[in-house]
Scaffold this active site. Structure first.
Site, PDB file in Angstrom:
ATOM      1  N   ARG A 178       0.855  -1.206   0.000  1.00 21.41           N
ATOM      2  CA  ARG A 178       0.000   0.000   0.000  1.00 21.41           C
ATOM      3  C   ARG A 178       0.889   1.253   0.000  1.00 21.41           C
ATOM      4  O   ARG A 178       0.654   2.208  -0.697  1.00 21.41           O
ATOM      5  CB  ARG A 178      -0.917   0.066   1.247  1.00 21.41           C
ATOM      6  CG  ARG A 178      -1.681  -1.189   1.621  1.00 21.41           C
ATOM      7  CD  ARG A 178      -2.974  -1.295   0.838  1.00 21.41           C
ATOM      8  NE  ARG A 178      -2.791  -1.734  -0.518  1.00 21.41           N
ATOM      9  CZ  ARG A 178      -2.471  -2.981  -0.895  1.00 21.41           C
ATOM     10  NH1 ARG A 178      -2.277  -3.928  -0.012  1.00 21.41           N
ATOM     11  NH2 ARG A 178      -2.343  -3.298  -2.164  1.00 21.41           N
ATOM     12  N   GLN A 203     -10.850   8.965   6.980  1.00 23.23           N
ATOM     13  CA  GLN A 203     -10.629   7.569   7.357  1.00 23.23           C
ATOM     14  C   GLN A 203      -9.442   7.013   6.583  1.00 23.23           C
ATOM     15  O   GLN A 203      -9.008   5.890   6.820  1.00 23.23           O
ATOM     16  CB  GLN A 203     -11.873   6.737   7.021  1.00 23.23           C
ATOM     17  CG  GLN A 203     -13.117   7.164   7.766  1.00 23.23           C
ATOM     18  CD  GLN A 203     -14.362   6.553   7.159  1.00 23.23           C
ATOM     19  OE1 GLN A 203     -14.732   5.427   7.474  1.00 23.23           O
ATOM     20  NE2 GLN A 203     -15.013   7.276   6.267  1.00 23.23           N
ATOM     21  N   ASN A 204      -8.940   7.814   5.636  1.00 17.28           N
ATOM     22  CA  ASN A 204      -7.868   7.316   4.773  1.00 17.28           C
ATOM     23  C   ASN A 204      -6.521   7.355   5.482  1.00 17.28           C
ATOM     24  O   ASN A 204      -6.244   8.259   6.263  1.00 17.28           O
ATOM     25  CB  ASN A 204      -7.796   8.143   3.496  1.00 17.28           C
ATOM     26  CG  ASN A 204      -9.076   8.031   2.693  1.00 17.28           C
ATOM     27  OD1 ASN A 204      -9.877   7.124   2.955  1.00 17.28           O
ATOM     28  ND2 ASN A 204      -9.281   8.920   1.760  1.00 17.28           N
ATOM     29  N   VAL A 205      -5.696   6.383   5.133  1.00 22.47           N
ATOM     30  CA  VAL A 205      -4.351   6.341   5.707  1.00 22.47           C
ATOM     31  C   VAL A 205      -3.324   6.934   4.734  1.00 22.47           C
ATOM     32  O   VAL A 205      -2.138   6.992   5.040  1.00 22.47           O
ATOM     33  CB  VAL A 205      -3.967   4.895   6.137  1.00 22.47           C
ATOM     34  CG1 VAL A 205      -4.872   4.430   7.259  1.00 22.47           C
ATOM     35  CG2 VAL A 205      -4.002   3.922   4.964  1.00 22.47           C
ATOM     36  N   ASP A 206      -3.803   7.379   3.563  1.00 24.49           N
ATOM     37  CA  ASP A 206      -2.880   8.044   2.632  1.00 24.49           C
ATOM     38  C   ASP A 206      -2.670   9.498   3.071  1.00 24.49           C
ATOM     39  O   ASP A 206      -3.335   9.988   3.984  1.00 24.49           O
ATOM     40  CB  ASP A 206      -3.398   7.935   1.174  1.00 24.49           C
ATOM     41  CG  ASP A 206      -4.698   8.709   0.934  1.00 24.49           C
ATOM     42  OD1 ASP A 206      -4.777   9.891   1.333  1.00 24.49           O
ATOM     43  OD2 ASP A 206      -5.631   8.124   0.331  1.00 24.49           O
ATOM     44  N   HIS A 223      -7.896   6.632  11.125  1.00 26.01           N
ATOM     45  CA  HIS A 223      -7.437   5.236  11.059  1.00 26.01           C
ATOM     46  C   HIS A 223      -5.922   5.109  10.892  1.00 26.01           C
ATOM     47  O   HIS A 223      -5.436   4.065  10.474  1.00 26.01           O
ATOM     48  CB  HIS A 223      -8.178   4.503   9.925  1.00 26.01           C
ATOM     49  CG  HIS A 223      -9.642   4.337  10.194  1.00 26.01           C
ATOM     50  ND1 HIS A 223     -10.575   4.041   9.223  1.00 26.01           N
ATOM     51  CD2 HIS A 223     -10.335   4.426  11.364  1.00 26.01           C
ATOM     52  CE1 HIS A 223     -11.772   3.965   9.774  1.00 26.01           C
ATOM     53  NE2 HIS A 223     -11.664   4.201  11.066  1.00 26.01           N
ATOM     54  N   THR A 226     -17.255   7.529   1.069  1.00 26.25           N
ATOM     55  CA  THR A 226     -17.172   6.479   2.092  1.00 26.25           C
ATOM     56  C   THR A 226     -18.470   5.687   2.120  1.00 26.25           C
ATOM     57  O   THR A 226     -19.555   6.246   1.970  1.00 26.25           O
ATOM     58  CB  THR A 226     -16.865   7.046   3.504  1.00 26.25           C
ATOM     59  OG1 THR A 226     -17.071   6.007   4.471  1.00 26.25           O
ATOM     60  CG2 THR A 226     -17.715   8.237   3.876  1.00 26.25           C
ATOM     61  N   SER A 227     -18.333   4.377   2.309  1.00 23.68           N
ATOM     62  CA  SER A 227     -19.520   3.502   2.366  1.00 23.68           C
ATOM     63  C   SER A 227     -20.266   3.668   3.690  1.00 23.68           C
ATOM     64  O   SER A 227     -21.359   3.155   3.847  1.00 23.68           O
ATOM     65  CB  SER A 227     -19.092   2.044   2.191  1.00 23.68           C
ATOM     66  OG  SER A 227     -18.175   1.699   3.216  1.00 23.68           O
TER      67      SER A 227
HETATM   68  P1  OAD Z   1     -15.111   1.695   1.288  1.00 28.81           P
HETATM   69  O1  OAD Z   1     -14.322   0.914   0.303  1.00 28.81           O
HETATM   70  O2  OAD Z   1     -15.915   0.961   2.274  1.00 28.81           O
HETATM   71  O3  OAD Z   1     -16.100   2.676   0.516  1.00 28.81           O
HETATM   72  C1  OAD Z   1     -15.624   3.449  -0.551  1.00 28.81           C
HETATM   73  C2  OAD Z   1     -16.733   4.345  -1.023  1.00 28.81           C
HETATM   74  O4  OAD Z   1     -16.198   5.171  -2.037  1.00 28.81           O
HETATM   75  C3  OAD Z   1     -17.924   3.589  -1.632  1.00 28.81           C
HETATM   76  O5  OAD Z   1     -19.136   4.090  -1.089  1.00 28.81           O
HETATM   77  C4  OAD Z   1     -17.813   3.901  -3.119  1.00 28.81           C
HETATM   78  O6  OAD Z   1     -19.080   4.014  -3.755  1.00 28.81           O
HETATM   79  C5  OAD Z   1     -17.127   5.252  -3.099  1.00 28.81           C
HETATM   80  N1  OAD Z   1     -16.385   5.597  -4.317  1.00 28.81           N
HETATM   81  C6  OAD Z   1     -15.762   4.785  -5.198  1.00 28.81           C
HETATM   82  N2  OAD Z   1     -15.173   5.506  -6.165  1.00 28.81           N
HETATM   83  C7  OAD Z   1     -15.432   6.807  -5.881  1.00 28.81           C
HETATM   84  C8  OAD Z   1     -15.101   8.043  -6.501  1.00 28.81           C
HETATM   85  N3  OAD Z   1     -14.369   8.097  -7.615  1.00 28.81           N
HETATM   86  N4  OAD Z   1     -15.556   9.184  -5.923  1.00 28.81           N
HETATM   87  C9  OAD Z   1     -16.289   9.155  -4.796  1.00 28.81           C
HETATM   88  N5  OAD Z   1     -16.631   8.027  -4.172  1.00 28.81           N
HETATM   89  C10 OAD Z   1     -16.208   6.863  -4.703  1.00 28.81           C
HETATM   90  O7  OAD Z   1     -14.086   2.705   1.996  1.00 28.81           O
HETATM   91  P2  OAD Z   1     -14.274   3.507   3.367  1.00 28.81           P
HETATM   92  O8  OAD Z   1     -15.697   3.863   3.577  1.00 28.81           O
HETATM   93  O9  OAD Z   1     -13.277   4.597   3.355  1.00 28.81           O
HETATM   94  O10 OAD Z   1     -10.336   1.006   7.668  1.00 28.81           O
HETATM   95  O11 OAD Z   1     -13.843   2.413   4.403  1.00 28.81           O
HETATM   96  C11 OAD Z   1     -13.814   2.718   5.763  1.00 28.81           C
HETATM   97  C12 OAD Z   1     -12.718   1.941   6.444  1.00 28.81           C
HETATM   98  O12 OAD Z   1     -12.863   0.558   6.154  1.00 28.81           O
HETATM   99  C13 OAD Z   1     -11.328   2.270   5.926  1.00 28.81           C
HETATM  100  O13 OAD Z   1     -10.780   3.413   6.554  1.00 28.81           O
HETATM  101  C14 OAD Z   1     -10.555   1.044   6.244  1.00 28.81           C
HETATM  102  C15 OAD Z   1     -11.561   0.031   5.771  1.00 28.81           C
HETATM  103  O14 OAD Z   1     -11.452  -1.229   6.228  1.00 28.81           O
HETATM  104  C16 OAD Z   1      -9.290   0.332   8.175  1.00 28.81           C
HETATM  105  O15 OAD Z   1      -8.499  -0.276   7.492  1.00 28.81           O
HETATM  106  C17 OAD Z   1      -9.190   0.428   9.656  1.00 28.81           C
END
Ligand code: OAD
Length: 246
Positions: A73, A103-106, A121, A188-189
């Site tokens: 990563r 929530q991003n680690v980048d 995170h 974010t989902s």
């Molecule tokens: P998810 O992968 O769960 O959700 C990503 C969201 O981004 C989804 O709702 C997609 O529809 C949306 N998406 C995809 N492409 C996009 C774009 N071009 N523009 C806007 N939205 C887009 O990721 P997170 O919700 O960030 O934690 O996940 C939360 C946490 O779960 C992360 O921080 C990580 C993960 O496991 C840890 O690792 C502790």
């Protein structure tokens, strides 16, 4: 004549007058930079099991595998750049007091130039001691290996909040959200708590914007949903916010 106002520094004064925008971002905002999300059809959790790479148990069982997962990563992070959505949020700072909670680690918000970024995170480009969690180190290279030690002689681990671990910044984040005049949720989902619950701290009457091509229907007052990619929707909303059109 008596002056009843206490003078503040000019920047402090401007910040008080500015409306506060709080942004909760997730993996989707970095997708157009080439960073995989977690739960989309090509997401990371389709290829890796959380419990094998992102939990304290995984670290106990197979630290090499955990290090390798985050090394890959991190290697990728050194190769990607902020996109139009990250850059647009920086422009908001000319007229608003902007706080990003990610929530991003980048580090793409920081590299774009955002001033106030709180990571919920953890951060991929940092490592921390397994003996003393206050010992956190910047990583200048992508690899973190077994045998890389902190100054107290114990193994370094990724500076990441794993599943099953506490989220140290969540209280701070909730306080920030409670003070928002405008709240935005980007990419974010909203499936991972406690981060997903932050929206419940928004004060009543505050406008909320959700930008996500697959946004689910959320039942909150004053909420507008933009089912677009962040690289399209965020610059558009920012443009309107800067013109006071929304
Ligand atoms: P998810 O992968 O769960 O959700 C990503 C969201 O981004 C989804 O709702 C997609 O529809 C949306 N998406 C995809 N492409 C996009 C774009 N071009 N523009 C806007 N939205 C887009 O990721 P997170 O919700 O960030 O934690 O996940 C939360 C946490 O779960 C992360 O921080 C990580 C993960 O496991 C840890 O690792 C502790």
């Amino acid at each position: 004549m008596l002056f009843l106002f206490k003078f503040t520094s000019s920047q402090e004064g401007i910040n008080i007058l500015m409306k506060k925008i709080v942004i909760l971002s997730g993996a989707g905002i970095s997708a157009e930079s080439g960073v995989k999300t977690f739960r989309d059809h090509d997401g990371l959790w389709n290829n890796y099991r959380i419990e094998e790479v992102a939990s304290p148990e995984a670290w106990e069982r197979d630290p090499e595998m955990v290090l390798e997962f985050y090394n890959q990563r991190r290697k990728q992070l050194f190769e990607v750049e902020p996109n139009a959505a990250h850059l647009a949020l920086v422009e908001l700072e000319s007229k608003y007091n902007v706080q990003i909670i990610t929530q991003n680690v980048d580090d793409l918000h920081e590299r774009a130039g955002s001033q106030n970024v709180l990571h919920l995170h953890g951060e991929l480009k940092k490592a921390r001691s397994t003996k003393d969690e206050s010992l956190v180190y910047e990583l200048k290279q992508w690899q973190l290996k077994m045998g890389d030690l902190c100054e107290k002689g114990s193994q370094l681990r990724p500076h990441i909040v794993w599943f099953g671990e506490a989220v140290p910044n969540i209280g701070l984040a909730a306080d920030m959200v409670a003070k928002a005049d405008i709240f935005m949720v980007i990419g974010t989902s909203l499936l991972v708590y406690p981060a997903a619950g932050l929206i419940n701290y928004v004060a009543s009457g505050v406008p909320k914007y959700v930008i996500d091509p697959n946004a689910k229907d959320l039942n909150y007052p004053n909420l507008s949903t933009f089912k677009t990619k962040a690289g399209v929707g965020v610059p558009e909303i920012v443009k309107n916010l800067l013109k006071n059109k929304i």
